[in-house]
Design an enzyme around this catalytic site. Sequence first.
Site, short mmCIF file in Angstrom:
data_model
loop_
_atom_site.label_atom_id
_atom_site.label_comp_id
_atom_site.label_asym_id
_atom_site.label_seq_id
_atom_site.Cartn_x
_atom_site.Cartn_y
_atom_site.Cartn_z
N GLU A 204 -5.67 3.45 3.65
CA GLU A 204 -6.18 4.10 4.87
C GLU A 204 -7.57 4.66 4.68
OE1 GLU A 204 -4.83 3.89 7.64
OE2 GLU A 204 -2.75 3.34 7.23
N ASP B 204 0.85 -1.20 0.00
CA ASP B 204 0.00 0.00 0.00
C ASP B 204 0.88 1.24 0.00
OD1 ASP B 204 0.84 -0.77 2.52
OD2 ASP B 204 -1.15 -0.83 3.40
#
Length: 375
Positions: free
Chosen positions: A129, A70
């Site tokens: 997130e 990520d």
Amino acid sequence: MNTYESFVHIRRDLHKIPEIGYQEFKTQTYLLNYIHSLPSDRLEVEKWRTGIFVKVKGTHPTKIIGYRADIDGLPISEETTLSFQSMHDGYMHACGHDFHMSIALGILTTIVNDPIKEDVLFMFQPAEEGPGGAEQMIQTETFQKWKPDYIIGLHIAPEYPVGTIATKEGLLFANTSELFIDLVGKGGHAAFPHNTNDMVVAACSLVSQLQSIVSRNVNPLDSAVITIGKITGGTVQNIIAERARLEGTIRTLSVESMKKVKQRIEALVEGVSIGYACQTKINYGSMYHQVNNHGEMTREFMNFVEEQTDVNLIECSEAMTGEDFGYMIKDIPGFMFWLGVDSEFGLHHAKLSPNEDAIGVAIELISQYMRWKSE
């Protein structure tokens, strides 16, 4: 020179430019510039929004190994004393995604320069997130074209020492959901409360009621969390608030508990709507599927670590942490593990400062595992 020193420098470069979900433009450019510096004869690269797919062709491929990193940061003002602090005010790589990216580039470089048998698909995923990029990324034509046979991911763990990893078969991370509740009543002068419907009072009552869900509606042998992290309401001290907003998170260890918790939230909010004569609205925002490690593959990896590496393996317990990697291993075998980085401060903390020695540990471990998996 440390073999992995260049990837420490990459981590520091990336640490300086944290960007939130789907705004990772500088990050994407940096990653692409590095990827395009590698020998290109065995590489295929495709962009998706602010993310990137990179497929490395194996020598005699029969399967595709997936690896995900990520790439987004958090809206946190950095409070470290690092010489390479964030240059973006109000934003920080406070969850270790700068580590995740540099590790992925290290593995990618190793595989490109020293080919393995199988194809490897690297996914640099945006918006982990929030609002969540994994579920959308796996629905793309590119992913379906290069769909991996199994997928690997890692996450830094401040509480474990460098040289240690932690994982387990089955459930590793919880189901998570954001929670936003808006209350609209009737404001007015503080001296005439009987002419108003005070949403500060309604919000306080609702927070107390929400805390009863886990203690009275969830099986004590199961686990759930409801946290209200932010309350806003009102304008000044002598005006009764017409509006209030609660912001929080829900975490459960089972899909069934998540459904039940949300049903109870909706019932309590409806009760507040009636009891305080106000309008209400619930928004669950981003929802992440549990990270449920594939049993056989995870045990195989754990045995590999114990028998063929110097890395210390811990069989950990499940955590209430959320990770949208869960969508990637929902229907494809795979696993995630914690990577020890030995930081005094934890994830999402403004002073998080992971030990960079962990970068080399992870690059070497995963590169060795992929090669072993290809034999």
